[in-house]
Scaffold this active site. Structure first.
Site, mmCIF file in Angstrom:
data_model
loop_
_atom_site.group_PDB
_atom_site.id
_atom_site.type_symbol
_atom_site.label_atom_id
_atom_site.label_comp_id
_atom_site.label_asym_id
_atom_site.label_seq_id
_atom_site.Cartn_x
_atom_site.Cartn_y
_atom_site.Cartn_z
ATOM 1 N N ASP A 285 -29.090 104.285 -76.912
ATOM 2 C CA ASP A 285 -29.945 105.481 -76.876
ATOM 3 C C ASP A 285 -31.423 105.140 -77.066
ATOM 4 O OD1 ASP A 285 -27.514 106.695 -76.839
ATOM 5 O OD2 ASP A 285 -27.862 108.010 -78.559
ATOM 6 N N ASP A 286 -32.251 106.075 -76.709
ATOM 7 C CA ASP A 286 -33.683 106.128 -77.042
ATOM 8 C C ASP A 286 -34.591 105.221 -76.207
ATOM 9 O OD1 ASP A 286 -32.729 107.870 -78.875
ATOM 10 O OD2 ASP A 286 -33.369 106.773 -80.668
ATOM 11 N N HIS A 336 -30.834 111.636 -72.246
ATOM 12 C CA HIS A 336 -30.988 111.779 -73.701
ATOM 13 C C HIS A 336 -32.190 112.692 -73.982
ATOM 14 C CE1 HIS A 336 -30.015 110.829 -77.778
ATOM 15 N NE2 HIS A 336 -31.072 110.063 -78.029
ATOM 16 N N HIS A 340 -36.916 113.743 -76.356
ATOM 17 C CA HIS A 340 -36.116 113.527 -77.558
ATOM 18 C C HIS A 340 -36.270 114.691 -78.526
ATOM 19 C CE1 HIS A 340 -33.998 111.366 -80.791
ATOM 20 N NE2 HIS A 340 -33.521 110.622 -79.820
ATOM 21 N N HIS A 429 -28.978 101.477 -80.312
ATOM 22 C CA HIS A 429 -30.291 101.880 -79.812
ATOM 23 C C HIS A 429 -30.986 100.655 -79.228
ATOM 24 C CE1 HIS A 429 -29.041 104.909 -82.718
ATOM 25 N NE2 HIS A 429 -29.767 105.765 -82.016
HETATM 26 ZN ZN ZN Z 1 -31.761 109.441 -79.942
#
Ligand code: ZN
Length: 479
Positions: A285-286, A336, A340, A429
């Site tokens: 993620d991210d 995602h 955010h 991440h």
């Molecule tokens: Zn996230």
């Protein structure tokens, strides 16, 4: 007009008449052949010949009130091969007679028919492949030919060749991956049976590729269509380009052998996955972030593996080269959100739509045609309204090594390895160097433990799960 000219003219007319006569005779001959062929087909199914090849052959033709046997054998220079084929065909004839010894046909048109025929494929000066097809029916129009035997031999040495004589280790997975790709991308094969059965029936198993021929620069695999296509019962011939198998060939045949081993860094690479072996989906993620995402996709490619990257939309433009590379290597991109946002569930329908759509639109500026199907909600926060309002499959996780908290590659490694099971979705991440470093050890370890590292979509597909938008998955548990 001189005498000479007159004679020429006269001569010319004579030629025309002769020409017309010759043409008429030729036309009659052609018509005669057509009529005779038609007559043969309608009157004498006893000599049924399915193949249209001009190869030399001999035949066994036998008929009585109850059956017709029409078996054609190739006439080969190589006696050993020739007799091996005729022995096999004789076996078919014996079996047929035994099976239908009590069969009685009411009329001549109702007689049981055994038809055996052949094709020959060649790699000039190197190989010859004999392909034997067989059909049994009491209806001449329903003779459904199945490929029952193939035999490939070296024309110079006369030695029979198996796939394992032609290809070195690793070829089975490669052939299986190419064959699956060929089947799935061909329109005529749109009615493939359920995914898992399809994959099970196309495993990298020598038994699946026993029937093959070499045809110039192609490897032809003869496959029982019932194994892969719904309501089908014929043999299909799947043609694979020998160049795409070149790395595995012992001898060049018609392919370029300077090719290196296929790898996930090549966007034509096809990964091979066995639906019955354990699998795990790593998710990140991210990101993206070139320094760390780049390191992670390098590791994955090295081990012929893939993962899912749930990207934050407003980072895509900055790291677009990495985004392209992520996909090129067979990984998957998920949504995602664009900025955010803290809690997607609290957004109005319009704001949620903007937040999610922007990711797709931004991505398509760099990779046209790629359609995102998965959403990882920020912080994994799920609500009924989110499920109802998003056009995505929701993906959370079953293993959380808390890499954002520890920032220590050894702890992250332990937290994944000690917790992981078949069907798990692992949350990490790809913006931390400690995570990228942990992945360098996690990937080979998981493979050592027998896991196949797949994308989330592959995890679902290879488990026959066809999710709908708004459905939520934490893992895929196997029964
Ligand atoms: Zn996230």
């Amino acid at each position: 007009m001189t005498k000479y000219q007159k004679r020429r003219k006269h001569h010319g007319r004579k030629l025309t008449v002769i020409g017309i006569a010759i043409l008429s005779v030729a036309l009659l001959c052609v018509m005669g052949i057509f009529i005779y062929e038609f007559y043969l087909k309608s009157q004498i199914p006893e000599v049924l010949r399915n193949s249209d090849s001009n190869e030399k052959y001999s035949s066994v033709l036998e008929s009585n009130d109850n059956y017709i046997i029409a078996a054609h054998f190739p006439s080969l220079d190589n006696e050993t091969i020739g007799s091996s084929i005729s022995d096999t065909i004789s076996g078919y004839i014996t079996d047929f007679k035994t099976t239908y010894q009590d069969y009685t046909a009411d009329t001549k048109a109702d007689r049981m028919i055994l038809s055996v025929d052949f094709d020959i494929y060649r790699v000039d000066g190197q190989y010859e492949s004999i392909v034997i097809n067989k059909a049994i029916s009491n209806d001449v129009d329903k003779l459904n030919y199945q490929t029952v035997m193939t035999l490939t031999y070296d024309v110079n040495s006369g030695i029979i060749t198996d796939l394992s004589d032609l290809f070195k280790d690793g070829y089975l997975k490669r052939i299986a991956a190419l064959l699956r790709h060929e089947l799935k991308s061909n329109d005529s094969y749109e009615h493939v049976i359920s995914n898992v059965s399809f994959y099970r029936n196309t495993l990298a198993d020598e038994a699946n590729f026993k029937l093959f021929a070499l045809d110039n620069d192609q490897l032809v695999i003869f496959y029982d269509s019932a194994k892969v296509i719904e309501n089908s019962d014929s043999t299909i011939a799947i043609k694979l380009d020998l160049n795409s198998l070149a790395y595995y060939l012992f001898n060049p045949i018609k392919a370029d052998t300077s090719v290196i081993e296929p790898s996930t860094t090549d966007n034509t690479y096809l990964r091979y996955i066995d639906p019955d072996k354990p699998m795990v989906a790593l998710t990140f993620d991210d990101g993206p972030y070139t320094l760390t995402t780049g390191k992670i996709i390098d590791v994955l490619a090295r081990y012929h593996s893939a993962a899912t990257f749930f990207m934050v939309g407003n980072r895509i433009a900055t790291y677009s080269d990495t985004v392209i590379e992520v996909l090129k290597r067979g990984n998957e991109i998920g949504n995602h959100s664009y900025t955010h946002k803290y809690n997607l569930s609290k957004l109005s329908f319009e704001d949620l739509k903007t937040e999610l759509d922007n990711v797709q639109t931004t991505l398509n500026k760099y990779v046209t045609d790629y359609k995102i199907t998965l959403l990882r909600p920020t912080y994994g926060a799920i609500s009924e309204s989110l499920k109802e309002n998003c056009d995505y499959i929701l993906i959370n996780w079953s293993v959380d090594p808390k890499d954002w908290k520890w920032r220590n590659s050894e702890i992250i490694y332990d937290n994944v390895i000690n917790k992981v099971h078949n069907g798990d979705i692992v949350l990490m991440h790809d913006i931390y160097m400690s995570t990228a470093e942990a992945v360098e050890n996690i990937v080979p370890k998981l493979i050592d433990m027998g896991y196949q590292l797949v994308t989330v979509s592959e995890l679902l597909e290879y488990n026959d799960i066809k999710p709908l938008n708004g459905q939520l998955y934490y893992s895929v548990s196997k029964n």
